[in-house]
Motif scaffolding. Structure first.
Motif, PDB file in Angstrom:
ATOM      1  N   PRO A  34      16.735  13.477 -21.783  1.00  0.00           N
ATOM      2  CA  PRO A  34      16.395  13.330 -23.193  1.00  0.00           C
ATOM      3  C   PRO A  34      14.893  13.140 -23.414  1.00  0.00           C
ATOM      4  O   PRO A  34      14.370  13.462 -24.459  1.00  0.00           O
ATOM      5  CB  PRO A  34      17.182  12.075 -23.620  1.00  0.00           C
ATOM      6  CG  PRO A  34      18.276  11.964 -22.622  1.00  0.00           C
ATOM      7  CD  PRO A  34      17.732  12.525 -21.341  1.00  0.00           C
ATOM      8  N   SER A 135      23.392   4.715 -23.679  1.00  0.00           N
ATOM      9  CA  SER A 135      24.722   5.291 -23.422  1.00  0.00           C
ATOM     10  C   SER A 135      25.463   4.668 -22.248  1.00  0.00           C
ATOM     11  O   SER A 135      26.633   4.987 -22.041  1.00  0.00           O
ATOM     12  CB  SER A 135      24.605   6.805 -23.206  1.00  0.00           C
ATOM     13  OG  SER A 135      24.444   7.468 -24.435  1.00  0.00           O
ATOM     14  N   THR A 167      22.940  12.616 -28.796  1.00  0.00           N
ATOM     15  CA  THR A 167      23.455  13.653 -27.912  1.00  0.00           C
ATOM     16  C   THR A 167      24.886  14.018 -28.282  1.00  0.00           C
ATOM     17  O   THR A 167      25.751  13.146 -28.411  1.00  0.00           O
ATOM     18  CB  THR A 167      23.416  13.172 -26.456  1.00  0.00           C
ATOM     19  OG1 THR A 167      22.082  12.836 -26.121  1.00  0.00           O
ATOM     20  CG2 THR A 167      23.907  14.258 -25.515  1.00  0.00           C
ATOM     21  N   ARG A 168      25.137  15.318 -28.416  1.00  0.00           N
ATOM     22  CA  ARG A 168      26.485  15.790 -28.731  1.00  0.00           C
ATOM     23  C   ARG A 168      26.883  16.866 -27.729  1.00  0.00           C
ATOM     24  O   ARG A 168      26.062  17.709 -27.362  1.00  0.00           O
ATOM     25  CB  ARG A 168      26.531  16.370 -30.144  1.00  0.00           C
ATOM     26  CG  ARG A 168      26.334  15.327 -31.233  1.00  0.00           C
ATOM     27  CD  ARG A 168      26.196  15.961 -32.591  1.00  0.00           C
ATOM     28  NE  ARG A 168      24.992  16.760 -32.685  1.00  0.00           N
ATOM     29  CZ  ARG A 168      24.164  16.757 -33.733  1.00  0.00           C
ATOM     30  NH1 ARG A 168      24.414  15.992 -34.770  1.00  0.00           N
ATOM     31  NH2 ARG A 168      23.103  17.517 -33.739  1.00  0.00           N
ATOM     32  N   ASP A 291      25.344  15.207 -16.424  1.00  0.00           N
ATOM     33  CA  ASP A 291      23.909  15.021 -16.678  1.00  0.00           C
ATOM     34  C   ASP A 291      23.236  14.055 -15.707  1.00  0.00           C
ATOM     35  O   ASP A 291      22.079  13.698 -15.894  1.00  0.00           O
ATOM     36  CB  ASP A 291      23.668  14.568 -18.121  1.00  0.00           C
ATOM     37  CG  ASP A 291      24.282  13.197 -18.433  1.00  0.00           C
ATOM     38  OD1 ASP A 291      24.836  12.556 -17.509  1.00  0.00           O
ATOM     39  OD2 ASP A 291      24.217  12.766 -19.606  1.00  0.00           O
TER      40      ASP A 291
END
Length: 425
Positions: A34, A135, A167-168, A291
């Protein structure tokens, strides 16, 4: 096969890049962080004076401003003595007696290395200092969802899912998703839209957060308070390296969680066109990738969970196995300089594996908070060869294809040179 002029050069360059990517484990195909660039040089903040004993650092934006009519919750009480042992009440480096110096280039403000199976804490920095989880708080949501929802239940994606911040993974209105697929999106790709869809089934965001906080209390995570299901910053949000380590260990008792953090790629459903938009078309399914770069680049990596917000900076929780021993690593308030968070995690894992087996500075709590030890039998991810077909067709298949492409380019060069040489003769 006819290759001439610049076409030959292009083929050679492409083959070299593809072959190199295959050899390095396909890291180039993984999603970008990110925040991959920082312009200001960063050094690890000194925590010896316990600056985060009660609350996280001051926010840099307005994400924690309470809604009208609401107030920011008071800081959580600081337990005395410290949970996990007296040494874990220290705020600077907490190392076993006689331990070597910690690795260089660790910019994360707080971190903790623990034995996943025994619960022993091997080394830490500011273990109970309070920081934002980003997250990584999805660990609590994952535990709650996996223990309360039917994984085979299929739900329909909504516009509210698609409109969440951050984030999607790509849930769309009208799409059909099983809870298992939503868990894949939550754990592997950190989808806030998946978090919203799961929270909706738990009674909505507020109800899901309440269940997450109840779970935290039951696990004796007294530095932790969730404010959102996804980890987006909110009033009163906090956790610690100690608490996240304990939450990760609890999640590892769930076989599907252990499997999903170890999975590299899976297919994810698409969703239908919006009939209200004439130019819209059906949205086909796609592949989602894990990720967590440690999974692709660290020998023995079991997987983990990443996180990032402007206020929390980079957060990370992961585990690896070596010589029959499984260690976890948690990083809080990290930066990408001087090395990326997953690389910092790798160095601290190496450090932990190099310590003597009896080295420890404390212990993670059991469910009742009284003593170390697993709360339930700890799960292991399936071997790579036994993974589901979707996982097998992920990076392993890509690497094979890329290597084959590189070899074809080399073969083309050989044929080209042979023909040119033959004509010259």
């Amino acid at each position: 096969m006819k290759i001439q002029g610049t076409s030959l050069l292009a083929a050679l360059c492409a083959g070299a890049v593809l072959a190199a990517t295959a050899v390095t484990g396909g890291a180039a195909a993984q999603p970008a962080s990110p925040s991959s660039v920082t312009t200001t040089p960063f050094t690890t903040p000194n925590t010896d004076g316990c600056p985060q004993k009660t609350t996280p650092p001051a926010p840099v934006d307005s994400s924690e401003v309470p809604a009208p009519g609401s107030t920011t919750p008071k800081p959580l009480a600081v337990p005395t003595p410290a949970v996990g042992g007296s040494r874990l009440g220290e705020c600077g480096l907490v190392l076993p007696k006689g331990a070597p110096a910690v690795p260089q280039d660790i910019s994360s403000t707080a971190w903790l290395v623990a034995d996943v199976d025994s619960g022993e804490v091997l080394a830490a920095k500011d273990p109970h200092g309070r920081y934002r989880p980003a997250s990584t708080i999805k660990l609590l949501l994952a535990i709650v969802a996996l223990r309360n929802l039917d994984l085979d239940t299929v739900v329909t994606g909504t516009q509210a899912d698609a409109d969440v911040d951050g984030t999607r993974v790509g849930i769309g209105p009208g799409g059909r998703y099983s809870n298992r697929q939503l868990m894949q999106a939550l754990i592997m790709a950190s989808g806030n839209d998946a978090a919203h869809a799961l929270a909706t089934q738990l009674g909505g965001d507020d109800a899901a957060v309440a269940k997450m906080n109840e779970l935290a209390k039951s696990l004796y995570l007294l530095d932790t308070r969730a404010a959102t299901p996804s980890g987006l910053d909110g009033p009163g949000m906090s956790t610690s390296a100690y608490d996240l380590s304990a939450a990760f260990r609890e999640a590892m008792t769930i076989p599907l969680f252990a499997e999903l953090i170890h999975t590299e790629q899976v297919d994810f459903p698409g969703y239908p066109r919006d009939p209200k938009i004439p130019e819209d078309k059906d949205h086909p399914g796609f592949v989602i990738a894990n990720d967590n770069h440690l999974l692709y680049n660290y020998d023995g990596a079991l997987g983990g969970k990443t996180g990032f917000t402007d206020d929390s900076r980079h957060t990370f929780a992961a585990a690896a196995e070596r010589n029959g021993r499984r260690l976890s690593i948690v990083l809080l308030q990290g930066e990408v300089l001087p090395i990326r968070p997953w690389q910092q995690a790798a160095r601290l894992l190496d450090y932990g594996f190099a310590l003597p087996r009896d080295a420890q500075v404390g212990a993670l709590p059991s469910r009742n908070g009284d003593s170390p030890g697993p709360t339930a039998p700890l799960a292991s991810p399936p071997p790579k060869d036994d993974a589901a077909p979707a996982a097998e067709s992920g990076n392993g298949g890509i690497r094979t294809a890329l290597l084959a492409a590189g070899l074809l380019a080399i073969l083309a060069l050989v044929l080209y040179v042979h023909r040119r040489t033959s004509r010259r003769r």
